[in-house]
Write a protein that holds these residues in place. Sequence first.
Motif, mmCIF file in Angstrom:
data_model
loop_
_atom_site.group_PDB
_atom_site.id
_atom_site.type_symbol
_atom_site.label_atom_id
_atom_site.label_comp_id
_atom_site.label_asym_id
_atom_site.label_seq_id
_atom_site.Cartn_x
_atom_site.Cartn_y
_atom_site.Cartn_z
ATOM 1 N N PHE A 70 41.445 -72.253 -6.083
ATOM 2 C CA PHE A 70 41.531 -71.213 -5.073
ATOM 3 C C PHE A 70 42.854 -70.477 -5.209
ATOM 4 C CE2 PHE A 70 38.557 -74.207 -3.281
ATOM 5 C CZ PHE A 70 37.632 -73.417 -2.633
ATOM 6 N N GLU A 71 42.823 -69.160 -5.062
ATOM 7 C CA GLU A 71 44.019 -68.329 -5.016
ATOM 8 C C GLU A 71 43.990 -67.569 -3.701
ATOM 9 O OE1 GLU A 71 44.185 -65.907 -8.537
ATOM 10 O OE2 GLU A 71 43.852 -67.641 -9.832
ATOM 11 N N LEU A 72 45.005 -67.824 -2.850
ATOM 12 C CA LEU A 72 45.081 -67.215 -1.531
ATOM 13 C C LEU A 72 46.263 -66.258 -1.451
ATOM 14 C CD1 LEU A 72 43.404 -69.872 -1.031
ATOM 15 C CD2 LEU A 72 44.439 -69.922 1.210
ATOM 16 N N THR A 73 46.235 -65.371 -0.478
ATOM 17 C CA THR A 73 47.404 -64.549 -0.213
ATOM 18 C C THR A 73 48.507 -65.469 0.312
ATOM 19 O OG1 THR A 73 46.885 -64.116 2.102
ATOM 20 C CG2 THR A 73 45.936 -62.580 0.456
ATOM 21 N N THR A 74 49.735 -65.020 0.244
ATOM 22 C CA THR A 74 50.868 -65.817 0.714
ATOM 23 C C THR A 74 50.726 -66.147 2.193
ATOM 24 O OG1 THR A 74 52.286 -64.823 -0.963
ATOM 25 C CG2 THR A 74 53.387 -65.869 0.915
#
Length: 126
Positions: free
Chosen positions: A84-88
């Motif tokens: 998963f890649e999320l916003t900061t």
Amino acid sequence: MSAPLEFAATVVGGSPTTEQDDGFVGYVFGLAAREDGSEGCLLVQRADDPRPEEEPYCLVWGEQEGTTYGGVERAVVDDGGVTFELTTLNAAELGTPRQFRITFPAQHTDAVRWGLIRTLGVGVVT
């Protein structure tokens, strides 16, 4: 006790939701290390008809350790794992790094891909 930041899921699955039972019509998909959610758990919930001001999905990490609405930039499913890649901002709300990985038995790869497409959307899951 907080959930680990990365874990191996042994329980994978999803189910439709109803207004009467869950408070919204949509779908819930989860990955958990154990049936009781201990040792790591991620739930992704999607409302099929959210209000215009609401995100269509939310992520719940662990046993209510963190919740965030929207913010998944990408979910990459491969044979036996998902990254998963999320916003900061959303990662901070969830209490995870911006990028984290959950592994699972490879035979669940198609079910994980389908469940995440159902909850996060086709444009997010690769």
